[in-house]
Write a protein that holds these residues in place. Structure first.
Motif, PDB file in Angstrom:
ATOM      1  N   LYS A  98      15.147 130.198  76.419  1.00 48.87           N
ATOM      2  CA  LYS A  98      14.089 131.184  76.602  1.00 48.87           C
ATOM      3  C   LYS A  98      14.312 132.362  75.668  1.00 48.87           C
ATOM      4  CE  LYS A  98      13.767 130.304  81.527  1.00 48.87           C
ATOM      5  NZ  LYS A  98      13.931 130.889  82.867  1.00 48.87           N
ATOM      6  N   PRO A  99      13.243 132.802  74.988  1.00 54.85           N
ATOM      7  CA  PRO A  99      13.385 134.000  74.166  1.00 54.85           C
ATOM      8  C   PRO A  99      13.667 135.216  75.037  1.00 54.85           C
ATOM      9  CG  PRO A  99      11.257 132.915  73.789  1.00 54.85           C
ATOM     10  CD  PRO A  99      11.912 132.236  74.930  1.00 54.85           C
ATOM     11  N   MET A 100      14.635 136.021  74.627  1.00 55.15           N
ATOM     12  CA  MET A 100      14.984 137.215  75.367  1.00 55.15           C
ATOM     13  C   MET A 100      14.814 138.488  74.542  1.00 55.15           C
ATOM     14  SD  MET A 100      15.795 136.100  78.358  1.00 55.15           S
ATOM     15  CE  MET A 100      16.744 137.356  79.180  1.00 55.15           C
ATOM     16  N   PHE A 101      14.880 138.375  73.227  1.00 54.20           N
ATOM     17  CA  PHE A 101      14.766 139.542  72.368  1.00 54.20           C
ATOM     18  C   PHE A 101      14.402 139.080  70.966  1.00 54.20           C
ATOM     19  CE2 PHE A 101      16.751 142.326  69.171  1.00 54.20           C
ATOM     20  CZ  PHE A 101      16.103 143.514  69.464  1.00 54.20           C
ATOM     21  N   HIS A 102      13.584 139.877  70.299  1.00 55.81           N
ATOM     22  CA  HIS A 102      13.229 139.591  68.912  1.00 55.81           C
ATOM     23  C   HIS A 102      13.042 140.913  68.192  1.00 55.81           C
ATOM     24  CE1 HIS A 102      10.028 138.436  65.798  1.00 55.81           C
ATOM     25  NE2 HIS A 102      11.205 138.053  65.332  1.00 55.81           N
ATOM     26  N   LEU A 103      13.763 141.105  67.109  1.00 55.82           N
ATOM     27  CA  LEU A 103      13.612 142.289  66.275  1.00 55.82           C
ATOM     28  C   LEU A 103      12.858 141.835  65.026  1.00 55.82           C
ATOM     29  CD1 LEU A 103      14.288 145.264  65.608  1.00 55.82           C
ATOM     30  CD2 LEU A 103      16.353 144.393  64.500  1.00 55.82           C
ATOM     31  N   ALA A 104      11.643 142.277  64.892  1.00 60.15           N
ATOM     32  CA  ALA A 104      10.820 141.880  63.734  1.00 60.15           C
ATOM     33  C   ALA A 104      10.930 142.904  62.633  1.00 60.15           C
ATOM     34  CB  ALA A 104       9.375 141.719  64.168  1.00 60.15           C
TER      35      ALA A 104
END
Length: 104
Positions: A98-104
């Motif tokens: 499961k995605p928990m964090f994304h820094l774009a």
């Protein structure tokens, strides 16, 4: 493009064999994955747990669900089955992450 990730299990002592087989990935398999809408595919190894973590991007119209029907995919799974945990049909055991964090 959608980014997905999953975990697989490598058998202890198989890291170098796994890397070598992927370094020599069959061109037909690579093209089949691309044709299924897969791009930017990474696999990472955790040497403490022997887990393989895969991250890839797939197109909105991907056909990943049909890869199990492809002869080249079945042959690859058979080729890799001695290195990792698999189902009886030699598909790698995969656990979605499961995605928990994304820094774009």
């Amino acid at each position: 493009m959608e980014t997905i990730a999953f975990r697989m299990q490598l058998r202890p002592g198989q890291e170098e064999a796994y890397r070598a087989r992927h370094d020599a990935i069959w061109p037909e398999l690579a093209q089949t994955l691309r044709d299924a809408g897969i791009a930017d595919y990474w696999i990472f190894f955790d040497d403490e747990t022997h887990h393989l973590f895969a991250v890839l991007k797939r197109s909105a119209d991907h056909t990943m669900d049909r890869l199990a029907d492809e002869d080249v995919m079945k042959r690859w799974w058979a080729h890799m089955a001695d290195l990792m945990a698999t189902h009886p049909d030699r598909r790698p055991r995969q656990h979605s992450l499961k995605p928990m964090f994304h820094l774009a």
